[in-house]
Design a protein around this motif. Structure first.
Motif, PDB file in Angstrom:
ATOM      1  N   ILE A 121      90.752  20.902  34.115  1.00 47.57           N
ATOM      2  CA  ILE A 121      89.426  21.318  34.595  1.00 47.57           C
ATOM      3  C   ILE A 121      88.355  20.405  34.016  1.00 47.57           C
ATOM      4  O   ILE A 121      87.461  19.935  34.730  1.00 47.57           O
ATOM      5  CB  ILE A 121      89.140  22.786  34.202  1.00 47.57           C
ATOM      6  N   PHE A 122      88.498  20.117  32.731  1.00 44.27           N
ATOM      7  CA  PHE A 122      87.510  19.258  32.086  1.00 44.27           C
ATOM      8  C   PHE A 122      87.467  17.878  32.736  1.00 44.27           C
ATOM      9  O   PHE A 122      86.408  17.366  33.084  1.00 44.27           O
ATOM     10  CB  PHE A 122      87.844  19.129  30.601  1.00 44.27           C
ATOM     11  N   ILE A 136      76.318  14.140  29.784  1.00 43.96           N
ATOM     12  CA  ILE A 136      77.381  14.001  28.778  1.00 43.96           C
ATOM     13  C   ILE A 136      78.738  13.917  29.457  1.00 43.96           C
ATOM     14  O   ILE A 136      79.588  13.114  29.066  1.00 43.96           O
ATOM     15  CB  ILE A 136      77.300  15.165  27.770  1.00 43.96           C
ATOM     16  N   LEU A 137      78.921  14.708  30.497  1.00 44.45           N
ATOM     17  CA  LEU A 137      80.179  14.608  31.239  1.00 44.45           C
ATOM     18  C   LEU A 137      80.363  13.199  31.795  1.00 44.45           C
ATOM     19  O   LEU A 137      81.450  12.622  31.727  1.00 44.45           O
ATOM     20  CB  LEU A 137      80.210  15.630  32.374  1.00 44.45           C
ATOM     21  N   ASN A 155      96.570  23.035  29.000  1.00 41.93           N
ATOM     22  CA  ASN A 155      96.739  22.013  30.027  1.00 41.93           C
ATOM     23  C   ASN A 155      95.724  22.197  31.146  1.00 41.93           C
ATOM     24  O   ASN A 155      95.096  21.232  31.607  1.00 41.93           O
ATOM     25  CB  ASN A 155      98.154  22.131  30.593  1.00 41.93           C
ATOM     26  N   ILE A 156      95.558  23.462  31.550  1.00 44.19           N
ATOM     27  CA  ILE A 156      94.626  23.741  32.646  1.00 44.19           C
ATOM     28  C   ILE A 156      93.195  23.404  32.214  1.00 44.19           C
ATOM     29  O   ILE A 156      92.443  22.766  32.954  1.00 44.19           O
ATOM     30  CB  ILE A 156      94.724  25.227  33.070  1.00 44.19           C
ATOM     31  N   THR A 157      92.829  23.791  30.989  1.00 42.46           N
ATOM     32  CA  THR A 157      91.494  23.451  30.489  1.00 42.46           C
ATOM     33  C   THR A 157      91.279  21.948  30.553  1.00 42.46           C
ATOM     34  O   THR A 157      90.229  21.456  30.971  1.00 42.46           O
ATOM     35  CB  THR A 157      91.332  23.906  29.034  1.00 42.46           C
ATOM     36  N   ASP A 158      92.309  21.249  30.124  1.00 42.34           N
ATOM     37  CA  ASP A 158      92.224  19.791  30.133  1.00 42.34           C
ATOM     38  C   ASP A 158      91.963  19.264  31.539  1.00 42.34           C
ATOM     39  O   ASP A 158      91.063  18.465  31.772  1.00 42.34           O
ATOM     40  CB  ASP A 158      93.534  19.233  29.579  1.00 42.34           C
ATOM     41  N   THR A 167      90.651  16.647  22.231  1.00 40.95           N
ATOM     42  CA  THR A 167      90.243  15.452  21.485  1.00 40.95           C
ATOM     43  C   THR A 167      88.765  15.154  21.692  1.00 40.95           C
ATOM     44  O   THR A 167      88.009  14.951  20.738  1.00 40.95           O
ATOM     45  CB  THR A 167      91.075  14.242  21.943  1.00 40.95           C
ATOM     46  N   ILE A 168      88.369  15.157  22.963  1.00 44.06           N
ATOM     47  CA  ILE A 168      86.975  14.814  23.260  1.00 44.06           C
ATOM     48  C   ILE A 168      86.030  15.876  22.713  1.00 44.06           C
ATOM     49  O   ILE A 168      85.024  15.577  22.077  1.00 44.06           O
ATOM     50  CB  ILE A 168      86.789  14.657  24.784  1.00 44.06           C
ATOM     51  N   PHE A 169      86.388  17.134  22.948  1.00 45.90           N
ATOM     52  CA  PHE A 169      85.462  18.209  22.655  1.00 45.90           C
ATOM     53  C   PHE A 169      85.376  18.514  21.169  1.00 45.90           C
ATOM     54  O   PHE A 169      84.303  18.808  20.648  1.00 45.90           O
ATOM     55  CB  PHE A 169      85.885  19.468  23.423  1.00 45.90           C
ATOM     56  N   PHE A 170      86.513  18.436  20.456  1.00 51.26           N
ATOM     57  CA  PHE A 170      86.506  18.851  19.055  1.00 51.26           C
ATOM     58  C   PHE A 170      86.478  17.671  18.090  1.00 51.26           C
ATOM     59  O   PHE A 170      86.238  17.850  16.905  1.00 51.26           O
ATOM     60  CB  PHE A 170      87.708  19.745  18.765  1.00 51.26           C
ATOM     61  N   VAL A 171      86.787  16.488  18.582  1.00 51.49           N
ATOM     62  CA  VAL A 171      86.813  15.338  17.671  1.00 51.49           C
ATOM     63  C   VAL A 171      85.749  14.297  18.016  1.00 51.49           C
ATOM     64  O   VAL A 171      84.884  13.985  17.211  1.00 51.49           O
ATOM     65  CB  VAL A 171      88.215  14.680  17.663  1.00 51.49           C
TER      66      VAL A 171
END
Lengths: 323, 541
Positions: free
Chosen positions: B12-13, A114-115, B7-10, A215-219
């Protein structure tokens, strides 16, 4: 003059046929059209025929087993001694083994897949995407026997030496390779469904101040969930139906790992049992029929998964069309 | 503050997604590198004289004169080893020595009769030689050096006896003298140990240098030649020089590997220096040369793929693929045409589509079961064919397996032909059939070809469906469609786990798989390139 002569010769001949068709011509055209159409249909229908034949022949060879031995022992006992004087056909450990490595493989594959799908559809430019896609296609193209070869001759010694295991061919080895094999399927289907989500949703989310992650994770992913579920089911199908890798890499020990989380034990799967035992059976013996019975279970399992995946793919298609 | 965390989560993702792709690429590299690299070494490697001998004997290939020259120089270098071993073996083996003595004694008796030696002289020489024989026998089987020295001294006293002059009895004394000289450094109490160690030593030496030319040619082809490649030669040399032992150092601990020089076993004897000699003169004995063995792709192989190439496997794969394509190609294209062009039959098309999806999801091993139950046991016998796995049944099974790939790709190709082509053709007065054959099919051809290539690569790589329907690990070249065949895919399985012999020749193991992967990859890369070209064309570039 020469020039004029040539012109004269190439002038088209007048066609004196009447434009209206005669009755015979009309009938001929009708007959040819429908005959041609029917033959196209007949050839195309061979696919349906093959599916029906597969079901018919596997059931025909496998059902006598259930008639003779019942289904209780098959599904509840762990004793698989098909060639003993008093044969026992308890396939519980085998069925559990199949599901066990499949789930382990999915646990490894799904997050990465998925990533990757998100990466391909959301993050990178078209150019890089065109570079990464062939890599995934090549991963899908490697023959399963080559994966099995890698598992036995490269991965197994590595695992054995690195983790001090008694054997390198175990559930862990098989799961890793199955995960790699299921990856391309999951990535490509999931990517398609994520891409199919319209711009409007994303723009609305960004407009409300969400970060890309949010956006990606929740939408996006919730919106594409049916496609992603279909992708996972398809990956599962690929893993559970895979033969060569599990046959070569799983160790083929008829046992349920205990404790259940111990991946380093050898297991045996349905596909590997069919592949390994078929060579030693006599035609129409109980053992032979029991292998077809396992085939029935595989067939029914994959058929159900197919229906599930198609249901979700259809609903994913509907969702994206709505927008 | 909250903003920073978001921002950091973003970040990292994002980096996680990048990481996952890197992992994916790394996986591909990790899988391919060892297989292709080692597989490549099946074709390009440093071959020794043993390789060239094998090629000449088994495949009738190579320059005989040059090989003979090489062989002479190599054998002259090897001779010292064999001579030393022979002498040593003789001295530690009391039985052979006693046999020889007995033989000489018998010959001497016959010689005396032949020479017509008379009466008392005959008796004297007979009893004397018998005494010498007995003494030597006790000498040879004794382990005590003092006894040996005394006995030999006693025996040699008779050397000057006039009766023995110029007779075969002199061999007795020569033997005794040699023995006395040779055993100076040998600890005779360890005779049995020496014999065992020498046996190991000789076995490894055979694997390194090939069989001793003075012995009869071994029956198995794999025993006739030594190390055919320098890497294997070095591996065997290591085994020759070093002795690996698994030993328990302390109770309760796992066994540990202990490595000692093998020369220690022969310390003090004339075998001892041989180890250094072999190590230093390996190049002269094996004459390594850079070899490009492209015939790997056409050569047959000896049992266990010990020598030779993957010729039969490649041939089998090609045959199987061709035969499967004969079934898949027409059915696939016609089905695709029907699905794409006759879309008015909604219900039928829905069923066919469902069948295609189901077919694509059926596990490959179930195709194997189906092929066995239907094609092998039912269909072929129905038409009077033999009820056994063969190319035909395997090809039909594979065709059923790869049909969805073909149909999907062809349908997509046909659908992607612009509608305007079709309209132009219909507008010019061509019929539907003519439009399809003369306009749509040529325009869709690259896409269809992509589908064909992909199904070929699928067919070439599948193993499970042909396990019971026509693949064998080793066998004669198929004469017709009713013979089973070797294939690259099944061969790869067999060479990895089925055959113990193959594990001795890793380059051949990897070579087989590398050939399969290369074949499949070339096909797939061709398909990828073709598809890229088509999509560029459709975009109007």
């Amino acid at each position: 003059m020469e020039y004029n002569k040539v012109q004269m010769n190439t002038e088209p001949k007048a066609d004196n046929r009447s434009l209206a068709l005669t009755a015979l011509e009309d009938f001929k055209g009708f007959a040819f059209y429908h005959l041609g159409r029917f033959s196209l249909f007949a050839v195309s229908f061979s696919t349906v025929l093959i599916v029906l034949l597969i079901f018919f022949f596997v059931f025909q060879q496998g059902l006598p087993f259930f008639k003779n031995f019942g289904i209780t022992e098959f599904f509840t006992s762990k004793q698989w001694y098909p060639e003993a004087r008093k044969p026992e056909f308890g396939a519980l450990a085998i069925i559990v083994g199949s599901i066990y490595v499949t789930i382990a493989a999915l646990v490894l594959a799904v997050p990465a897949a998925i990533l990757t799908a998100v990466f391909l559809s959301e993050i990178v430019s078209h150019k890089i995407r065109n570079l990464v896609k062939p890599v995934i296609e090549l991963l899908a193209a490697i023959p399963s026997v080559a994966y099995g070869f890698f598992a036995v001759l490269v991965l197994a010694p590595f695992l054995q030496a690195e983790f001090g295991l008694s054997t390198g061919t175990n559930a862990l080895n098989a799961s890793i390779i199955l995960a790699i094999m299921a990856l391309p399927t999951i990535v490509s289907v999931a990517e398609d469904s994520i891409t199919a989500i319209g711009r409007d949703l994303r723009e609305a989310s960004y407009g409300l101040g969400a970060t890309r992650f949010e956006t990606i994770f929740f939408v996006v992913i919730p919106a594409a969930h049916s496609g992603i579920i279909a992708a996972i089911v398809l990956g599962m199908m690929r893993a559970i139906g895979e033969t060569m890798v599990v046959w070569m890499a799983s160790g083929n020990a008829n046992q349920i790992p205990s404790p259940w989380w111990d991946l380093t034990q050898s297991v045996r799967t349905m596909t590997a049992t069919i592949a390994g035992d078929m060579g030693e059976t006599a035609k129409s013996s109980p053992h032979y029929q029991s292998l077809f019975a396992i085939g029935i279970i595989l067939l029914v399992m994959t058929f159900l998964m197919n229906i599930i995946s198609e249901y979700f793919l259809a609903s994913a298609g509907k969702n994206s069309r709505k927008k | 503050m909250r903003f920073i965390i978001r921002n950091i989560t973003d970040k990292i993702f994002t980096s996680l997604t990048v990481l996952s792709v890197i992992v994916l690429v790394a996986i591909l590299a990790v899988i391919l590198t060892p297989i292709l690299w080692k597989g490549f070494s099946a074709v390009v490697f440093t071959g020794t004289i043993e390789f060239r001998k094998m090629q000449l004997d088994l495949f009738n290939r190579g320059d005989i004169d040059r090989l003979n020259n090489e062989n002479t120089s190599s054998q002259s270098c090897r001779k010292k080893i064999y001579d030393t071993i022979d002498r040593f073996k003789q001295n530690i083996d009391a039985e052979t020595l006693c046999d020889r003595i007995a033989r000489i004694y018998r010959n001497f008796g016959k010689e005396l009769q032949r020479k017509d030696v008379q009466g008392a002289e005959y008796q004297r020489l007979r009893s004397l030689s018998r005494e010498i024989r007995d003494k030597l026998e006790t000498t040879f089987s004794s382990g005590d050096k003092k006894v040996i020295d005394e006995n030999i001294k006693d025996v040699l006293k008779y050397k000057t006896d006039i009766g023995f002059k110029d007779t075969s009895a002199m061999e007795l004394f020569a033997l005794a003298e040699d023995f006395a000289a040779d055993i100076k450094n040998i600890d005779l109490a360890k005779r049995q140990e020496y014999a065992d160690a020498l046996k190991d030593f000789e076995n490894i030496l055979t694997k390194l240098l090939g069989d001793n030319p003075s012995l009869p040619v071994p029956a198995l082809k794999m025993d006739r030649y030594g190390a055919t490649r320098l890497d294997i030669a070095q591996k065997n040399l290591y085994k020759l020089l070093w002795l690996e032992k698994w030993q328990q150092t302390s109770p309760g601990k796992p066994m540990a590997k202990i490595i000692t020089p093998r020369a220690e076993l022969f310390a003090g004897t004339e075998i001892g220096p041989l180890f250094d000699y072999i190590r230093d003169n390996l190049d002269e004995m094996l004459i390594p040369k850079r070899t490009f063995y492209w015939q790997y792709l056409i050569d047959g192989s000896t049992p266990g793929h010990y020598f030779g190439g993957v010729g039969p496997e490649i041939l089998g794969t090609l045959l199987l693929t061709l035969a499967a394509m004969v079934f898949v190609f027409p059915i696939g294209i016609i089905s695709a045409a029907y699905l794409a062009e006759c879309s008015s039959d909604k219900f039928v098309i829905k069923i066919i589509r469902m069948a295609i999806n189901t077919l694509a999801g059926v596990p490959s091993i179930v195709f194997g079961l189906f092929g066995l139950a239907f094609f092998v046991l039912y269909l072929v016998p129905l038409f009077g064919g033999p009820s056994k796995p063969c190319i035909l049944t395997a090809a039909m099974t594979l065709a059923a397996l790869t049909l969805p790939v073909m149909i999907r790709a062809s349908e997509e190709a046909i659908r992607s032909v612009p509608q305007s082509y079709k309209e132009a053709s219909l507008g010019l007065g061509a019929g539907k059939l003519r439009t399809f054959i003369c306009v749509i099919l040529p325009a869709a051809l690259p896409g269809i070809l992509t589908g064909i290539i992909l199904s070929i690569s699928r067919v070439a790589g599948e193993t499970a469906p042909i396990l019971f329907t026509g693949a064998i690990a080793f066998g004669p070249t198929p004469k017709n469609a009713f013979d089973p065949t070797c294939t690259l895919s099944y061969g790869s399985y067999d060479i990895a786990v089925g055959d113990r012999l193959a594990s001795l020749v890793p380059h051949n193991q990897y070579g087989m798989v590398a050939t399969l992967i290369t074949l499949v990859f070339c096909l797939n890369i061709a398909a990828i390139i073709m598809r890229a070209k088509i999509s560029r064309k459709l975009k109007g570039h």
